[in-house]
Scaffold this active site. Sequence first.
Site, PDB file in Angstrom:
ATOM      1  N   LYS A  50      30.378  13.274  30.667  1.00  0.00           N
ATOM      2  CA  LYS A  50      28.635  13.428  31.216  1.00  0.00           C
ATOM      3  C   LYS A  50      27.982  13.246  30.060  1.00  0.00           C
ATOM      4  CE  LYS A  50      25.639  17.143  32.604  1.00  0.00           C
ATOM      5  NZ  LYS A  50      25.344  18.519  33.003  1.00  0.00           N
ATOM      6  N   GLU A  79      36.986  14.240  21.828  1.00  0.00           N
ATOM      7  CA  GLU A  79      38.463  13.836  22.356  1.00  0.00           C
ATOM      8  C   GLU A  79      38.294  12.608  23.420  1.00  0.00           C
ATOM      9  OE1 GLU A  79      36.564  16.695  22.466  1.00  0.00           O
ATOM     10  OE2 GLU A  79      38.271  18.479  22.350  1.00  0.00           O
ATOM     11  N   GLY A 109      29.338  19.992  34.541  1.00  0.00           N
ATOM     12  CA  GLY A 109      30.620  19.145  34.278  1.00  0.00           C
ATOM     13  C   GLY A 109      31.525  19.674  35.019  1.00  0.00           C
ATOM     14  N   ARG A 110      31.720  21.141  35.294  1.00  0.00           N
ATOM     15  CA  ARG A 110      32.883  21.753  36.015  1.00  0.00           C
ATOM     16  C   ARG A 110      32.497  21.747  37.650  1.00  0.00           C
ATOM     17  NH1 ARG A 110      30.279  24.614  32.433  1.00  0.00           N
ATOM     18  NH2 ARG A 110      29.119  26.644  33.260  1.00  0.00           N
ATOM     19  N   GLU A 143      34.539  29.476  32.330  1.00  0.00           N
ATOM     20  CA  GLU A 143      33.397  28.471  31.564  1.00  0.00           C
ATOM     21  C   GLU A 143      31.884  29.096  32.277  1.00  0.00           C
ATOM     22  OE1 GLU A 143      32.510  24.123  30.973  1.00  0.00           O
ATOM     23  OE2 GLU A 143      33.867  24.645  29.332  1.00  0.00           O
ATOM     24  N   HIS A 202      58.838  33.679  39.884  1.00  0.00           N
ATOM     25  CA  HIS A 202      60.174  33.901  39.108  1.00  0.00           C
ATOM     26  C   HIS A 202      59.600  33.894  37.656  1.00  0.00           C
ATOM     27  CE1 HIS A 202      62.608  33.295  42.604  1.00  0.00           C
ATOM     28  NE2 HIS A 202      61.843  32.465  42.933  1.00  0.00           N
ATOM     29  N   LYS A 257      33.149  23.447  18.184  1.00  0.00           N
ATOM     30  CA  LYS A 257      33.050  21.928  17.896  1.00  0.00           C
ATOM     31  C   LYS A 257      32.421  21.838  16.690  1.00  0.00           C
ATOM     32  CE  LYS A 257      32.172  20.914  22.970  1.00  0.00           C
ATOM     33  NZ  LYS A 257      30.955  20.359  23.728  1.00  0.00           N
TER      34      LYS A 257
HETATM   35  O1  F6P Z   1      33.126  21.628  25.899  1.00  0.00           O
HETATM   36  C1  F6P Z   1      33.074  21.952  27.083  1.00  0.00           C
HETATM   37  C2  F6P Z   1      32.459  20.701  27.809  1.00  0.00           C
HETATM   38  O2  F6P Z   1      31.178  20.574  27.678  1.00  0.00           O
HETATM   39  C3  F6P Z   1      32.814  21.172  29.474  1.00  0.00           C
HETATM   40  O3  F6P Z   1      31.670  21.654  30.035  1.00  0.00           O
HETATM   41  C4  F6P Z   1      32.650  19.832  29.876  1.00  0.00           C
HETATM   42  O4  F6P Z   1      33.182  19.634  31.299  1.00  0.00           O
HETATM   43  C5  F6P Z   1      33.588  19.174  29.014  1.00  0.00           C
HETATM   44  O5  F6P Z   1      33.235  19.747  27.802  1.00  0.00           O
HETATM   45  C6  F6P Z   1      33.650  17.604  28.945  1.00  0.00           C
HETATM   46  O6  F6P Z   1      32.092  17.207  28.572  1.00  0.00           O
HETATM   47  P1  F6P Z   1      31.923  15.828  28.807  1.00  0.00           P
HETATM   48  O7  F6P Z   1      31.828  15.344  30.290  1.00  0.00           O
HETATM   49  O8  F6P Z   1      30.314  15.475  28.463  1.00  0.00           O
HETATM   50  O9  F6P Z   1      32.822  14.856  28.314  1.00  0.00           O
END
Ligand code: F6P
Length: 535
Positions: free
Chosen positions: A202, A208, A260-261, A346, A377, A503
């Site tokens: 987003k 990452e 995002g979620r 979240e 289990h 972060k």
């Molecule tokens: O760090 C949490 C977060 O901001 C989430 O809310 C989001 O879904 C995820 O990181 C990934 O963010 P992006 O889509 O901006 O890479």
Amino acid sequence: MSRDAAWTAFDRTAAEAGKTRIVDQFAADPDRLARMSVQAAGLYLDLSKQSWTKAAFDACLDLARACDVEGRRNALFAGEAVNLTEGRAVLHPALRATAGADFQALGEPVSAEVDAVRAEMKAYAEAVRSGAEAGATGKSFKAIVHVGIGGSDLGPRVVWDALRPLEPTIDLRFVANIDPRDMAEALTGLDPETTLVVVVSKTFTTQETLANAEAAKAWLAASLPAEGMTKHFIGVTAAPERAAAFGCGRTFAFRDWVGGRYSLWSAVSLSCAIALGWEVFEAMLAGAAQMDDHFVEAPLETNAPVLLALAQVFNVDGLNRPARTVAPYAHALRRLPSFLQQLEMESNGKRVHRDGTPVTRQTCPVVFGEPGTNGQHAFFQQIHQGPQVVPAEFVIVARTHEDAPESPLWSNALAQGQALMLGKTTEAARAEGLAQGLSEEEATRLAPHRTFTGDRPSTAIVMERVTPGALGALIALYEHKTFVEGVIWDINSFDQWGVELGKVLAKAILQDVQAGGPSPDLDPSTAALMTRLMG
Ligand code: F6P
């Protein structure tokens, strides 16, 4: 009724309910099952094995009314700034509405743009599937590597695992972890000439995802002609200029009013739309839209997301049960627990009300789970006999597989719900031991270990099959449930400031590592760990 009065009644009825066994309430209230079960968008929910009495159930509904769940729901659908710490509308329902809808975000029409992006996605997905959209060397794409994390990963993963054919014509792999091992595993066996990389973020700033996108770009660039690279490298983002600057040949956009979620209904699921086929993606949107209609139209007492939310609030705040386990009884739904962890924790893992004052009650519980029967289990021992009561949620599928119409899977789900509710008395355990031929002494010694207190709550959510429509309805059910809980707790379910501090500190730690070691102001524990890890 005021909020305070509603909470007082809620607490009073919760204390009473705690004294009555669930199983006895069926006799005390012959309408219990009818009152506490509901159908919505093809799903059936049974909340009658929850601990609430009729009085507590009514008090929960009064609480929902006092918290103005309906008004707040209408504000969400009207595109008001319900995410008030970021001044944003929250309009994931707009993404799954039928073409020609009329949603507005903060007064600005958005549906035409939604329709346009959907048409672009459809054309692109179909062109990739037919081979009309091919790679740099003219070969059709056979695999997609979806790069993203959190909300840019978990939703599409649930969808792919739930709906993927056994032998897909286009394979789909996901990379989220910054550990290069994740990318290495995903790329194993793939040919760059026939691989499409879809980078989903987003913000297009997530460490990452950017690191993984760089790695994927380098992997493509090592084999492909430079001028054709852009055909293999696609961005999905709410920051298209950043994706373009990063080298994405083509970008599919969504807006900041998509959390995002809550984003799997947008171009975030482009990889799924390609790999599953457009009709599948559209059918999933339609299922979710049906749940939206139900959420908007059904009265509170038969509103599935509202009742599911109230059961959770009742357990957490009324009966001090700060965890919930979710067990989908279908291999196809195995990713649901991890998706729900982000969606719920979240969204609602918050410590202040919308006005910034500290909460005085519990908010989101710990959500965890495994598919059934695997979880039985593993950790179900604690669910049955541990001293803390952990409410369970069984997502039950009547037919998990065409070849096995009478799956034994759902019978296990039913048995778990029954065992949790009924339990087994020490006397029954002792008698059982004797019937099995144990001596008096041995039967008596073992009886406490074989005793189940019972009276443990569970919810059943039932679907016929894991179809695209049912999956869409199920996920939308959970989204609206999460929202309703946030309304009752009076928190903002749509920001996530809690992930920011880590972060920032990760960057500072990296700087220290690059500078040769811990800075003097670092705490002794972190400094020692850093020194050890640097070797
Ligand atoms: O760090 C949490 C977060 O901001 C989430 O809310 C989001 O879904 C995820 O990181 C990934 O963010 P992006 O889509 O901006 O890479």
